[in-house]
Design a protein around this motif. Structure first.
Motif, PDB file in Angstrom:
ATOM      1  N   LEU A 119       0.612  -1.075  -0.057  1.00  0.00           N
ATOM      2  CA  LEU A 119       0.244  -0.275  -0.201  1.00  0.00           C
ATOM      3  C   LEU A 119       0.762   1.056  -0.129  1.00  0.00           C
ATOM      4  O   LEU A 119       0.776   1.883  -0.676  1.00  0.00           O
ATOM      5  N   ARG A 120       1.692   1.590   1.002  1.00  0.00           N
ATOM      6  CA  ARG A 120       2.716   2.600   1.016  1.00  0.00           C
ATOM      7  C   ARG A 120       3.369   2.503   0.286  1.00  0.00           C
ATOM      8  O   ARG A 120       3.808   3.691  -1.271  1.00  0.00           O
ATOM      9  N   GLY A 121       3.991   1.994  -0.611  1.00  0.00           N
ATOM     10  CA  GLY A 121       5.137   1.194  -1.545  1.00  0.00           C
ATOM     11  C   GLY A 121       4.067   1.522  -3.078  1.00  0.00           C
ATOM     12  O   GLY A 121       4.757   2.800  -3.675  1.00  0.00           O
ATOM     13  N   SER A 122       3.371   1.282  -3.411  1.00  0.00           N
ATOM     14  CA  SER A 122       2.117   1.747  -4.253  1.00  0.00           C
ATOM     15  C   SER A 122       1.572   3.126  -4.533  1.00  0.00           C
ATOM     16  O   SER A 122       2.185   3.882  -6.118  1.00  0.00           O
ATOM     17  N   PHE A 123       1.660   3.591  -3.076  1.00  0.00           N
ATOM     18  CA  PHE A 123       0.718   5.054  -3.303  1.00  0.00           C
ATOM     19  C   PHE A 123       2.204   5.742  -3.964  1.00  0.00           C
ATOM     20  O   PHE A 123       2.447   6.933  -4.329  1.00  0.00           O
ATOM     21  N   PHE A 124       3.801   5.423  -3.244  1.00  0.00           N
ATOM     22  CA  PHE A 124       4.415   6.615  -3.417  1.00  0.00           C
ATOM     23  C   PHE A 124       5.435   6.647  -4.374  1.00  0.00           C
ATOM     24  O   PHE A 124       5.738   7.827  -5.341  1.00  0.00           O
ATOM     25  N   VAL A 125       5.276   5.292  -4.817  1.00  0.00           N
ATOM     26  CA  VAL A 125       6.015   5.254  -6.372  1.00  0.00           C
ATOM     27  C   VAL A 125       4.890   6.014  -7.564  1.00  0.00           C
ATOM     28  O   VAL A 125       4.960   6.521  -8.275  1.00  0.00           O
ATOM     29  N   ALA A 126       3.146   5.700  -6.912  1.00  0.00           N
ATOM     30  CA  ALA A 126       2.277   6.279  -8.070  1.00  0.00           C
ATOM     31  C   ALA A 126       3.064   7.797  -7.726  1.00  0.00           C
ATOM     32  O   ALA A 126       2.649   8.509  -9.263  1.00  0.00           O
ATOM     33  N   GLN A 127       2.966   8.707  -6.926  1.00  0.00           N
ATOM     34  CA  GLN A 127       3.229   9.694  -6.762  1.00  0.00           C
ATOM     35  C   GLN A 127       4.702   9.885  -7.535  1.00  0.00           C
ATOM     36  O   GLN A 127       3.832  11.639  -8.139  1.00  0.00           O
ATOM     37  N   GLY A 128       5.202   9.408  -7.284  1.00  0.00           N
ATOM     38  CA  GLY A 128       6.587   9.605  -8.561  1.00  0.00           C
ATOM     39  C   GLY A 128       6.468   9.605  -9.127  1.00  0.00           C
ATOM     40  O   GLY A 128       6.837  10.815 -10.427  1.00  0.00           O
ATOM     41  N   ILE A 129       6.048   8.480 -10.166  1.00  0.00           N
ATOM     42  CA  ILE A 129       5.800   9.331 -11.496  1.00  0.00           C
ATOM     43  C   ILE A 129       4.563   9.876 -11.728  1.00  0.00           C
ATOM     44  O   ILE A 129       4.238  10.214 -13.426  1.00  0.00           O
ATOM     45  N   ALA A 130       3.697  10.566 -11.124  1.00  0.00           N
ATOM     46  CA  ALA A 130       2.445  10.319 -11.702  1.00  0.00           C
ATOM     47  C   ALA A 130       2.935  12.339 -12.231  1.00  0.00           C
ATOM     48  O   ALA A 130       2.051  14.085 -12.291  1.00  0.00           O
ATOM     49  N   ARG A 131       4.008  12.821 -10.724  1.00  0.00           N
ATOM     50  CA  ARG A 131       4.043  14.582 -10.384  1.00  0.00           C
ATOM     51  C   ARG A 131       4.941  14.367 -12.242  1.00  0.00           C
ATOM     52  O   ARG A 131       4.894  15.367 -13.214  1.00  0.00           O
ATOM     53  N   HIS A 132       5.773  13.464 -13.613  1.00  0.00           N
ATOM     54  CA  HIS A 132       5.380  13.418 -14.220  1.00  0.00           C
ATOM     55  C   HIS A 132       5.033  13.111 -15.230  1.00  0.00           C
ATOM     56  O   HIS A 132       4.666  14.193 -16.295  1.00  0.00           O
ATOM     57  N   MET A 133       3.578  12.593 -14.929  1.00  0.00           N
ATOM     58  CA  MET A 133       2.886  12.525 -16.048  1.00  0.00           C
ATOM     59  C   MET A 133       1.596  13.884 -16.190  1.00  0.00           C
ATOM     60  O   MET A 133       1.514  14.873 -16.755  1.00  0.00           O
ATOM     61  N   VAL A 134       1.390  14.248 -15.063  1.00  0.00           N
ATOM     62  CA  VAL A 134       0.893  15.854 -14.717  1.00  0.00           C
ATOM     63  C   VAL A 134       1.309  16.765 -15.381  1.00  0.00           C
ATOM     64  O   VAL A 134       0.871  17.511 -16.126  1.00  0.00           O
ATOM     65  N   GLU A 135       2.911  16.949 -15.539  1.00  0.00           N
ATOM     66  CA  GLU A 135       3.562  17.496 -16.603  1.00  0.00           C
ATOM     67  C   GLU A 135       3.397  17.629 -17.991  1.00  0.00           C
ATOM     68  O   GLU A 135       2.967  18.315 -18.939  1.00  0.00           O
ATOM     69  N   ARG A 136       3.337  16.357 -18.770  1.00  0.00           N
ATOM     70  CA  ARG A 136       2.432  16.096 -19.890  1.00  0.00           C
ATOM     71  C   ARG A 136       1.224  15.949 -20.073  1.00  0.00           C
ATOM     72  O   ARG A 136       1.122  16.207 -21.178  1.00  0.00           O
ATOM     73  N   GLY A 137       0.123  15.630 -19.371  1.00  0.00           N
ATOM     74  CA  GLY A 137      -1.136  15.598 -19.643  1.00  0.00           C
ATOM     75  C   GLY A 137      -1.542  14.743 -20.117  1.00  0.00           C
ATOM     76  O   GLY A 137      -2.537  14.846 -20.366  1.00  0.00           O
ATOM     77  N   TYR A 138      -0.533  13.190 -19.157  1.00  0.00           N
ATOM     78  CA  TYR A 138      -1.450  11.909 -20.154  1.00  0.00           C
ATOM     79  C   TYR A 138      -0.463  10.592 -19.202  1.00  0.00           C
ATOM     80  O   TYR A 138       0.518  11.115 -18.651  1.00  0.00           O
ATOM     81  N   GLY A 139      -1.425  10.265 -18.779  1.00  0.00           N
ATOM     82  CA  GLY A 139      -0.518   8.881 -18.171  1.00  0.00           C
ATOM     83  C   GLY A 139      -2.153   7.765 -17.641  1.00  0.00           C
ATOM     84  O   GLY A 139      -3.411   8.517 -17.602  1.00  0.00           O
ATOM     85  N   ARG A 140      -1.379   6.235 -17.345  1.00  0.00           N
ATOM     86  CA  ARG A 140      -1.941   5.145 -17.370  1.00  0.00           C
ATOM     87  C   ARG A 140      -1.698   4.702 -15.979  1.00  0.00           C
ATOM     88  O   ARG A 140      -0.818   4.358 -15.953  1.00  0.00           O
ATOM     89  N   ILE A 141      -2.207   4.696 -14.749  1.00  0.00           N
ATOM     90  CA  ILE A 141      -1.996   4.170 -13.702  1.00  0.00           C
ATOM     91  C   ILE A 141      -2.819   3.550 -13.163  1.00  0.00           C
ATOM     92  O   ILE A 141      -3.850   2.712 -13.426  1.00  0.00           O
ATOM     93  N   ILE A 142      -2.007   2.068 -13.725  1.00  0.00           N
ATOM     94  CA  ILE A 142      -3.143   0.530 -12.760  1.00  0.00           C
ATOM     95  C   ILE A 142      -2.109   0.203 -11.501  1.00  0.00           C
ATOM     96  O   ILE A 142      -1.571  -0.589 -12.001  1.00  0.00           O
ATOM     97  N   ASN A 143      -3.036  -0.032 -10.420  1.00  0.00           N
ATOM     98  CA  ASN A 143      -2.768  -0.310  -9.541  1.00  0.00           C
ATOM     99  C   ASN A 143      -3.488  -2.022  -9.494  1.00  0.00           C
ATOM    100  O   ASN A 143      -3.990  -2.197  -9.651  1.00  0.00           O
TER     101      ASN A 143
END
Length: 260
Positions: A119-143
């Motif tokens: 749980l904690r690991g999944s959140f912080f990996v998603a957070q780290g990659i989402a920062r990059h995705m937010v800048e691009r305006g696109y992403g698919r995250i699959i937990n």
């Protein structure tokens, strides 16, 4: 609808926990659909055989070390992944673990190991990659969740809590990041044979007991997950977010007690 909606050519997918098991199942499916891969494990050398397999398909595969229980490891992996490629389009949060025990025997350390990983690991990996995705305006995250995201089973208290948390986390992140063009969904496999539960599948009586309770009358096979992961990673799921997709043969459809 055109099959182009499922085409992942030109996309890059990052998959955690890819040295074995379902992580490799997801990686093969995405590579065959056209995606290049970044794959992680606690030891990068454990990824070498799988990277060769992906390259034989005709896709690129970059191995990176990652311990999802370590904040600094997560930060270093995210930084290295984003620096190594032009873009990361898909994140598959697959790294996980389980310690199967009756509830009265679960220790403090057992609980922390499972929740910190799943749980904690999944959140912080998603957070780290989402920062990059937010800048691009696109992403698919699959937990990656589990049938235990929606059903409770004896002997799986901490594990079920972690997977139930993944389902709730998925909905929250979908609401957070949807305005930035990012979808967040949970893929929840049912009873599939993995290294974590291999001992159960070696018991013929247990397999018969399980099979009788699955409406499709068989446990899951790895290729049962391939269509689902490609769907959630592709433009075919562009208007799907915050959802938990159960691939479980129907076992979650009713009150069924499973003996462990």
């Amino acid at each position: 609808m055109s099959t182009d909606h499922f085409d992942l050519a030109g996309r890059t997918a990052l998959i955690t926990g890819a040295s074995r098991g379902l992580g490799q199942v997801f990686g093969r499916a995405l590579a065959r659909a056209g995606a290049d891969l970044i794959v992680t494990s606690r030891k990068a050398e454990d990824l070498t055989p799988f990277c060769h397999e992906v390259e034989a398909i005709g896709r690129r595969a970059l191995p990176l070390e990652l311990d999802v229980r370590d904040q600094y490891s997560i930060e270093a992996m995210c930084k290295a992944a984003i620096a190594a490629v032009d873009k990361i389009d898909v994140l598959v949060n697959n790294a996980g673990c389980n310690i199967r025990k009756p509830a009265l025997e679960v220790t403090w350390d057992d609980w922390n190991t499972i929740l910190d990983t799943n749980l904690r690991g999944s959140f912080f990996v998603a957070q780290g990659i989402a920062r990059h995705m937010v800048e691009r305006g696109y992403g698919r995250i699959i937990n990656i969740g589990s049938v235990t995201s929606v059903c409770g089973y004896a002997g799986l208290g901490p594990y079920g809590a972690s997977r139930g948390g993944i389902k709730q986390l998925t909905m929250s992140l979908a609401d957070d990041w949807g305005p930035h063009g990012i979808t967040v969904n949970c893929l929840a496999p049912g009873w599939f044979k993995t290294n974590q539960n291999r001992a159960l599948y070696e018991q013929e009586g247990w397999v018969e007991y399980l099979t009788d309770r699955i409406p499709l009358k068989r446990p899951g096979k790895p290729d049962d997950l391939e269509g689902a992961i490609v769907f959630l990673a592709s433009d075919a799921s562009a208007y799907v977010t915050g959802q938990t997709l159960l691939v479980d043969g129907g076992i979650s459809g009713g009150p069924v007690k499973i003996k462990l």
